[in-house]
Design an enzyme around this catalytic site. Structure first.
Site, PDB file in Angstrom:
ATOM      1  N   HIS A   1      18.092  87.376  39.189  1.00  0.00           N
ATOM      2  CA  HIS A   1      19.438  87.966  40.028  1.00  0.00           C
ATOM      3  C   HIS A   1      19.221  87.993  41.589  1.00  0.00           C
ATOM      4  CE1 HIS A   1      20.993  89.447  36.201  1.00  0.00           C
ATOM      5  NE2 HIS A   1      20.000  90.323  36.100  1.00  0.00           N
TER       6      HIS A   1
ATOM      7  N   ARG B   1      31.323  87.408  36.943  1.00  0.00           N
ATOM      8  CA  ARG B   1      32.416  88.088  36.147  1.00  0.00           C
ATOM      9  C   ARG B   1      33.057  88.998  37.029  1.00  0.00           C
ATOM     10  NH1 ARG B   1      30.249  92.767  31.491  1.00  0.00           N
ATOM     11  NH2 ARG B   1      32.206  92.470  30.418  1.00  0.00           N
TER      12      ARG B   1
ATOM     13  N   SER C   1      30.110  98.102  33.436  1.00  0.00           N
ATOM     14  CA  SER C   1      29.035  97.639  32.647  1.00  0.00           C
ATOM     15  C   SER C   1      27.571  97.761  33.350  1.00  0.00           C
ATOM     16  CB  SER C   1      28.906  95.986  32.502  1.00  0.00           C
ATOM     17  OG  SER C   1      27.844  95.504  31.705  1.00  0.00           O
TER      18      SER C   1
HETATM   19  S1  PPS Z   1      21.899  91.872  32.816  1.00  0.00           S
HETATM   20  O1  PPS Z   1      21.222  93.352  32.549  1.00  0.00           O
HETATM   21  O2  PPS Z   1      22.221  91.684  34.243  1.00  0.00           O
HETATM   22  O3  PPS Z   1      21.104  90.914  32.566  1.00  0.00           O
HETATM   23  O4  PPS Z   1      23.006  91.948  32.045  1.00  0.00           O
HETATM   24  P1  PPS Z   1      24.268  90.908  31.591  1.00  0.00           P
HETATM   25  O5  PPS Z   1      23.211  90.148  30.530  1.00  0.00           O
HETATM   26  O6  PPS Z   1      24.329  90.042  32.695  1.00  0.00           O
HETATM   27  O7  PPS Z   1      25.408  91.449  31.137  1.00  0.00           O
HETATM   28  C1  PPS Z   1      25.592  92.442  29.936  1.00  0.00           C
HETATM   29  C2  PPS Z   1      27.091  92.212  29.645  1.00  0.00           C
HETATM   30  O8  PPS Z   1      27.166  91.047  28.922  1.00  0.00           O
HETATM   31  C3  PPS Z   1      27.955  91.460  27.669  1.00  0.00           C
HETATM   32  N1  PPS Z   1      27.493  90.303  26.553  1.00  0.00           N
HETATM   33  C4  PPS Z   1      28.469  89.606  25.986  1.00  0.00           C
HETATM   34  N2  PPS Z   1      29.759  89.687  26.148  1.00  0.00           N
HETATM   35  C5  PPS Z   1      30.461  88.930  25.218  1.00  0.00           C
HETATM   36  N3  PPS Z   1      29.697  88.061  24.078  1.00  0.00           N
HETATM   37  C6  PPS Z   1      28.490  87.960  24.141  1.00  0.00           C
HETATM   38  N4  PPS Z   1      28.013  87.276  23.291  1.00  0.00           N
HETATM   39  C7  PPS Z   1      27.915  88.893  25.159  1.00  0.00           C
HETATM   40  N5  PPS Z   1      26.484  89.110  25.263  1.00  0.00           N
HETATM   41  C8  PPS Z   1      26.446  90.069  26.180  1.00  0.00           C
HETATM   42  C9  PPS Z   1      27.340  92.784  27.177  1.00  0.00           C
HETATM   43  O9  PPS Z   1      27.944  93.252  26.128  1.00  0.00           O
HETATM   44  C10 PPS Z   1      27.468  93.340  28.619  1.00  0.00           C
HETATM   45  O10 PPS Z   1      28.828  93.762  28.998  1.00  0.00           O
HETATM   46  P2  PPS Z   1      29.334  95.297  28.623  1.00  0.00           P
HETATM   47  O11 PPS Z   1      30.820  95.083  29.371  1.00  0.00           O
HETATM   48  O12 PPS Z   1      28.336  96.330  29.168  1.00  0.00           O
HETATM   49  O13 PPS Z   1      29.410  95.154  27.292  1.00  0.00           O
END
Ligand code: PPS
Length: 344
Positions: free
Chosen positions: A154, A175, A183
């Site tokens: 990151h 995003r 999130s």
């Molecule tokens: S981190 O902690 O920074 O690594 O988090 P990151 O992976 O960047 O973001 C987590 C959010 O991505 C969503 N997510 C997905 N959305 C759609 N489809 C798939 N397959 C998917 N996998 C992970 C996850 O639900 C988190 O978003 P929110 O809005 O919190 O649900």
């Protein structure tokens, strides 16, 4: 040369930190770039600069937190590994695609608590899902040389090892900030024991001090500005939601891998939100439980890491006032860039 600078002690920052039990020493700004990090990160920064050596075939997944990093990591690892779902489902993503600097953002006191508690844990299976926290840089350095490393970061461009930015393949996923802030709040509640309300968290995000890796915009813009390099690709969460197969093909092409139609179909299915939510190699449930056990920090609320997985959730979650403040903030921060987000 990186230097650190104190953050202005505003009410918003004080309020944020008063609810962040894992950061008793607060945050500082790393210059140039202005990235907000705990002060302990400085030492790790120097280690990364001195010890990390790029390999010719390195691949990075980079992002501001909560932008679809995990989703992209799983996509990229599978593209690089011939859609080997057997391994993908049995080995934690945190091991397959390690998060280089995570140890550096954990306060040393807490690292000690974590390792002492880990030693006391008799049942080693409790540890199986926890990412290598005591030395995440080592876990990157020790990845086998026989195949390309896929790594997560990151870090903003200013803190990245510079040879990685010029020599390695970088997939940056972005995003829209309105969904990111929601999130990110959920993340801080479940992983950092953040006890404040959303309004205060939102204010801190807009003040560019809402957690490590802030400010959101300069992070995104830093990579946006190098997107035309041959070794960089900039993709959007919202495009993955809309047309995942096209993104899979684009990324495969970028890393020089050819997938068959049937592999694309299989990977597309594997990457669906419900499948990832139920896949313990990627859903971080074990990590969150393991970490709570090791740190003594309890999750607040009943959110999950794979929480909503939607675009446009902000429409029903942010107040009208928050939406208009956010729009003004976005306009201000996007004055000098052509980077645009999709909000649904
Ligand atoms: S981190 O902690 O920074 O690594 O988090 P990151 O992976 O960047 O973001 C987590 C959010 O991505 C969503 N997510 C997905 N959305 C759609 N489809 C798939 N397959 C998917 N996998 C992970 C996850 O639900 C988190 O978003 P929110 O809005 O919190 O649900």
């Amino acid at each position: 040369m990186i230097t650190t600078e104190q953050l202005k002690e505003t009410e918003v920052l004080k309020n944020f930190l008063s609810h962040a039990p894992l950061y008793p020493h607060g945050f500082v700004k790393f210059q140039p770039g202005g990235c907000v990090m705990p002060p302990c990160y400085e030492k790790y920064h120097h280690r990364i600069q001195n010890e990390f050596k790029a390999r010719d075939d390195d691949v990075w997944v980079a992002s501001f937190p909560k932008s679809g990093t995990t989703w992209t990591q799983e996509m990229v690892w599978n593209i690089m590994n011939n859609v080997d779902l057997e391994t993908a489902k049995s080995e934690s993503l945190d091991i397959r695609v390690p998060f280089m600097e995570i140890s550096g953002i954990i306060e040393p006191g807490l690292t000690k608590v974590i390792s002492e508690n880990a030693k006391q844990e008799k049942d080693q299976s409790d540890m199986s899902g926890v990412m290598p926290l005591d030395d995440s840089l080592d876990s990157v350095l020790n990845l086998p040389t026989e195949k390309p490393r896929v790594m997560k970061t990151h870090l903003p461009v200013e803190l990245m090892p510079q040879e990685a930015l010029t020599n390695s393949k970088i997939i940056y996923v972005a995003r829209n900030p309105r969904d990111v802030v929601l999130s990110w709040y959920n993340h801080w509640r479940i992983l950092e024991g953040y006890s404040g309300d959303f309004d205060g968290f939102f204010d801190a995000f807009l003040e560019d001090v809402g957690g490590y890796y802030s400010p959101y915009f300069s992070h995104n813009i830093g990579y946006w500005n190098i997107r035309e390099r041959d070794n960089v690709i900039f993709i959007f969460y919202e495009d993955m939601k809309k047309d995942l197969k096209s993104v899979i093909k684009k990324v495969a092409d970028f890393v020089g891998k050819e997938l068959t139609d049937s592999q694309i179909e299989i990977l597309y299915d594997h990457l669906q939100f419900d499948n990832m939510k139920n896949n313990k190699a990627v859903n971080k449930q074990e990590e969150i439980e393991g970490l709570a056990k090791l740190t003594g920090i309890k999750s607040i609320g009943d959110g999950k890491f794979m929480n909503k997985g939607k675009s446009g959730g902000w429409r029903s979650k942010l107040t009208e006032d928050q939406i208009s403040r956010m729009q003004a903030w976005e306009q201000d921060r996007q004055k000098n860039t052509d980077l645009k987000f999709q909000y649904d």
